[in-house]
Design an enzyme around this catalytic site. Structure first.
Site, PDB file in Angstrom:
ATOM      1  CG  HIS A 169      -1.825  -1.173   1.323  1.00 33.98           C
ATOM      2  ND1 HIS A 169      -1.394  -2.434   1.668  1.00 33.98           N
ATOM      3  CD2 HIS A 169      -3.168  -1.274   1.108  1.00 33.98           C
ATOM      4  CE1 HIS A 169      -2.427  -3.267   1.654  1.00 33.98           C
ATOM      5  NE2 HIS A 169      -3.502  -2.591   1.324  1.00 33.98           N
ATOM      6  CG  HIS A 196      -5.923   1.702  -0.625  1.00 30.27           C
ATOM      7  ND1 HIS A 196      -5.877   2.371   0.569  1.00 30.27           N
ATOM      8  CD2 HIS A 196      -6.210   0.406  -0.325  1.00 30.27           C
ATOM      9  CE1 HIS A 196      -6.131   1.524   1.558  1.00 30.27           C
ATOM     10  NE2 HIS A 196      -6.343   0.328   1.041  1.00 30.27           N
ATOM     11  CD  GLU A 201     -20.168  -5.754  24.870  1.00 30.21           C
ATOM     12  OE1 GLU A 201     -21.237  -6.028  25.435  1.00 30.21           O
ATOM     13  OE2 GLU A 201     -20.072  -5.002  23.874  1.00 30.21           O
ATOM     14  CG  HIS A 237     -28.423 -12.558  27.125  1.00 33.32           C
ATOM     15  ND1 HIS A 237     -29.150 -12.044  26.083  1.00 33.32           N
ATOM     16  CD2 HIS A 237     -27.961 -11.491  27.831  1.00 33.32           C
ATOM     17  CE1 HIS A 237     -29.149 -10.725  26.157  1.00 33.32           C
ATOM     18  NE2 HIS A 237     -28.429 -10.364  27.200  1.00 33.32           N
TER      19      HIS A 237
END
Length: 671
Positions: free
Chosen positions: A39, A271, A420, A482
């Protein structure tokens, strides 16, 4: 504006800085061309900003790359790796030789496609998956503040700088980290945003149109914008960012990807692939660069090497200040940074074990984890806890860490909020910074959210600790969304991760002990909501969990059947074994808190533990993977579907994870 005019314009602003930046551009072009992949565009676009940062602001000493009070530089847009490798080589890092640059992306080279922690000095963290670099940097800035509060700003006083692009800002973890940093007022975190308006798919307008400075300002950041190719503007912006002590800083740099390339600058074609021989030559001509490939003119290299040694005086002054501290402070500072456990740690573990055998506990293993933390956190001041808005469920807060990390003062407990992924990545940042041992909690089912941070903990070989509670259908009424089913299997599939599922309070303490003594492997503790009896009642003086699996009960001589189990199902297996023994069968029950540690044992131990009799596995989770230890999945008492919403004991009955089911399968196998 034509690209050649643009280059001439920028060169006229500050010819000296422009020439230094072109060293980065030339090395990046040459390395990517030689590798035939890479890149080049981002290093070419960010070269001016990197030059100004290293030349005028960065506190570092290339001859002493591990100096604890150095500024940290994180290349969050890790695909631009040649920017970092070029800087390390130019400033004189010993291991970043010209041969390493020439072998960019090749087998055995330290110059991997994305920067890999541990491959080379000056690579502060692994940055491949976008967004994790900025989140790691948040953890580094938190570590700097915490250690400064503990040891004094005369020995801990440095900044964390981050280069990032649009991709890091589009990833969800990027926003989690930005929000957390603003909330905590991390004033020594400075982000240089490569605003080049290009992504792989083309212009950012394809998918991205928000006002980034406004977004970060709304998150409590100090925000500036500047021309990313104007050294004077860049210098002024970094100076202002360093002066802002109460807020993290964003410098939005308007840049041109592939700067200098006559036909590819400002386009997606620069890129992720080489410029190509013709375009590379034309770019160098436009930049006024006439040196041979991989050759840096001596006068420019001398200037870069001088930049690399500029921090030696500051380092020496820091060493003098540290030496002036009292002996206890120096010793503790060194202990922390070398990750050595204090003498008091062994004593604390021994006392905690003795207490458990003197007063057996029937508790959920999440509570057992809290009991372990109550024992070890007082003697390990480097431990810093936290939870993703589930403290009361994860039970991660104990008296020794009962001080909140806030914008006003660092404490030993972090309220990560419902973030999280950022929590995991920030903990990784604290660990690679050095001086802290973080642990953080959430529900086991949300390990999916934090999984890529867990993966990078394992990949970087750093001992981050993940506390994952509510580990099975045993959590009950919250229902299948859950209740983790496939999670243990997926985590066990990850290399270099200890995925613990302890059976009782003793095993939980042992697993924490293993995690704290681990130097290169992260640990994940899968912990129950429901209570389990203490199964180990006699002290053997040995951490049996360290073997990964062991015979926890033996009924009768020899073996007719072996029952393998983990976590809360070990006690269930023991109940079934007792019933089978009453029926005249010899049964061994094997507790397997860690498959990874068991696989590390020698063949004789594994054979003796598993035995030659038929085997059944019991785990309130998916069956996948257990055929490593049993003949077929029919021999696994576990889950084949998602869970349901009901009290835990009813769910175990509904899904056939019962003493009766174990007995029936055992009799069928023995028959």
């Amino acid at each position: 504006m034509p690209k050649d005019v643009l280059v001439a314009d920028k060169a006229a602003i500050d010819p000296a800085t422009f020439a230094l930046a072109n060293c980065i551009r030339a090395l990046s072009i040459d390395a990517v061309e030689a590798a035939k992949s890479g890149h080049p565009g981002a290093p070419m676009g960010m070269a001016d900003a990197a030059t100004v940062l290293f030349k005028n602001h960065l506190k570092f000493d290339s001859a002493n790359p591990d100096w604890p009070d150095r500024d940290r530089v994180v290349l969050s847009n890790g695909h631009a790796s040649m920017l970092l490798y070029s800087l390390l080589h130019l400033t004189g890092y010993e291991d970043m030789t010209l041969d390493q640059i020439k072998n960019f992306r090749q087998k055995g080279a330290i110059t991997a496609g994305h920067p890999e922690y541990g491959h080379a000095k000056g690579i502060e963290t692994t940055t491949g998956p976008l967004g994790q670099g900025i989140a790691n940097a948040v953890g580094m800035a938190m570590a700097e503040r915490r250690l400064a509060d503990e040891f004094g700003s005369d020995v801990v006083d440095h900044h964390t700088y981050v280069f990032l692009g649009d991709g890091c800002l589009q990833e969800g973890i990027g926003q989690e980290a930005i929000s957390l940093a603003g909330h905590l007022g991390l004033g020594k975190l400075i982000v240089l945003y490569d605003d080049n308006e290009i992504t792989i798919d083309g212009p950012t307008s394809v998918s991205f149109s928000e006002d980034i400075p406004a977004r970060l300002a709304a998150c409590g950041w100090h925000v500036q914008s500047c021309d990313g190719h104007n050294p004077a503007e860049l210098d002024a912006a970094i100076t202002a960012a360093k002066a802002e002590t109460g807020k993290p800083s964003l410098i939005a740099m308007k840049t041109v990807i592939g700067f200098g390339a006559p036909n590819k600058a400002g386009t997606a074609s620069s890129h992720g692939s080489p410029l190509g021989g013709g375009e590379a030559a034309a770019t160098k001509a436009a930049l006024g660069w006439d040196a041979a490939p991989f050759e840096i003119p001596a006068d420019l290299l001398d200037q870069w090497r001088a930049i690399g040694t500029r921090g030696a005086e500051a380092r020496q002054a820091w060493e003098a200040r540290l030496a002036a501290k009292d002996a206890d402070t120096r010793s503790e500072f060194s202990r922390r940074l070398t990750s050595q456990l204090p003498d008091a740690y062994k004593t604390a573990i021994a006392k905690a074990r003795a207490d458990l055998f003197a007063n057996p506990q029937k508790v959920a293993t999440r509570k057992a984890s809290q009991i372990a933390l109550e024992a070890i956190t007082p003697v390990l001041p480097e431990m810093i806890g936290g939870s993703a808005d589930l403290t009361g469920s994860n039970l991660t807060r104990v008296p020794a860490v009962d001080s909140q990390f806030t914008a006003e003062k660092s404490g030993r407990y972090v309220g990560y909020g419902v973030r999280e992924f950022a929590m995991g990545a920030a903990m990784n940042g604290m660990l690679v910074h050095g001086g802290l041992r973080p642990y953080g909690g959430t529900f086991m089912v949300f390990s999916d959210y934090v999984r890529n941070a867990i993966r990078l903990s394992a990949l970087m070989e750093i001992p981050t600790v993940y506390v994952m509670t509510h580990d099975s259908i045993g959590l009950g009424e919250d229902g299948p969304t859950h209740q983790p089913v496939e999670h243990m299997a997926s985590l066990r599939a990850m290399p270099n991760l200890y995925s613990f599922r302890p059976a009782d309070v003793v095993e939980t303490l042992e697993c924490w002990d293993i995690a704290m003594r681990s130097a290169k492997t992260p640990s994940l503790l899968a912990l129950s909501r429901q209570g389990v009896p203490q199964l180990r009642l006699e002290e053997t003086g040995e951490n049996l969990s360290e073997k990964g699996a062991y015979v926890i009960r033996q009924f009768g001589e020899g073996r007719d059947i072996t029952l393998l189990a983990t976590g809360t199902e070990v006690s269930l297996a023991i109940e079934a074994a007792e019933a089978l023994h009453a029926d005249g069968k010899s049964v061994a029950v094997v507790s397997m808190p860690s498959w990874e540690l068991f696989e590390a044992q020698d063949d004789d131990y594994k054979a003796a533990t598993l035995g030659s009799a038929p085997r059944i596995a019991v785990e309130a989770a998916g069956k996948f993977g257990w055929t490593r230890y049993v003949a077929r999945e029919d021999d696994v008492i576990g889950m084949t579907s998602f869970g349901a919403s009901a009290p835990a004991e009813e769910l175990y009955e509904q899904f056939g994870i019962t003493k009766e089911a174990i007995i029936a399968r055992a009799k069928a196998l023995m028959a």
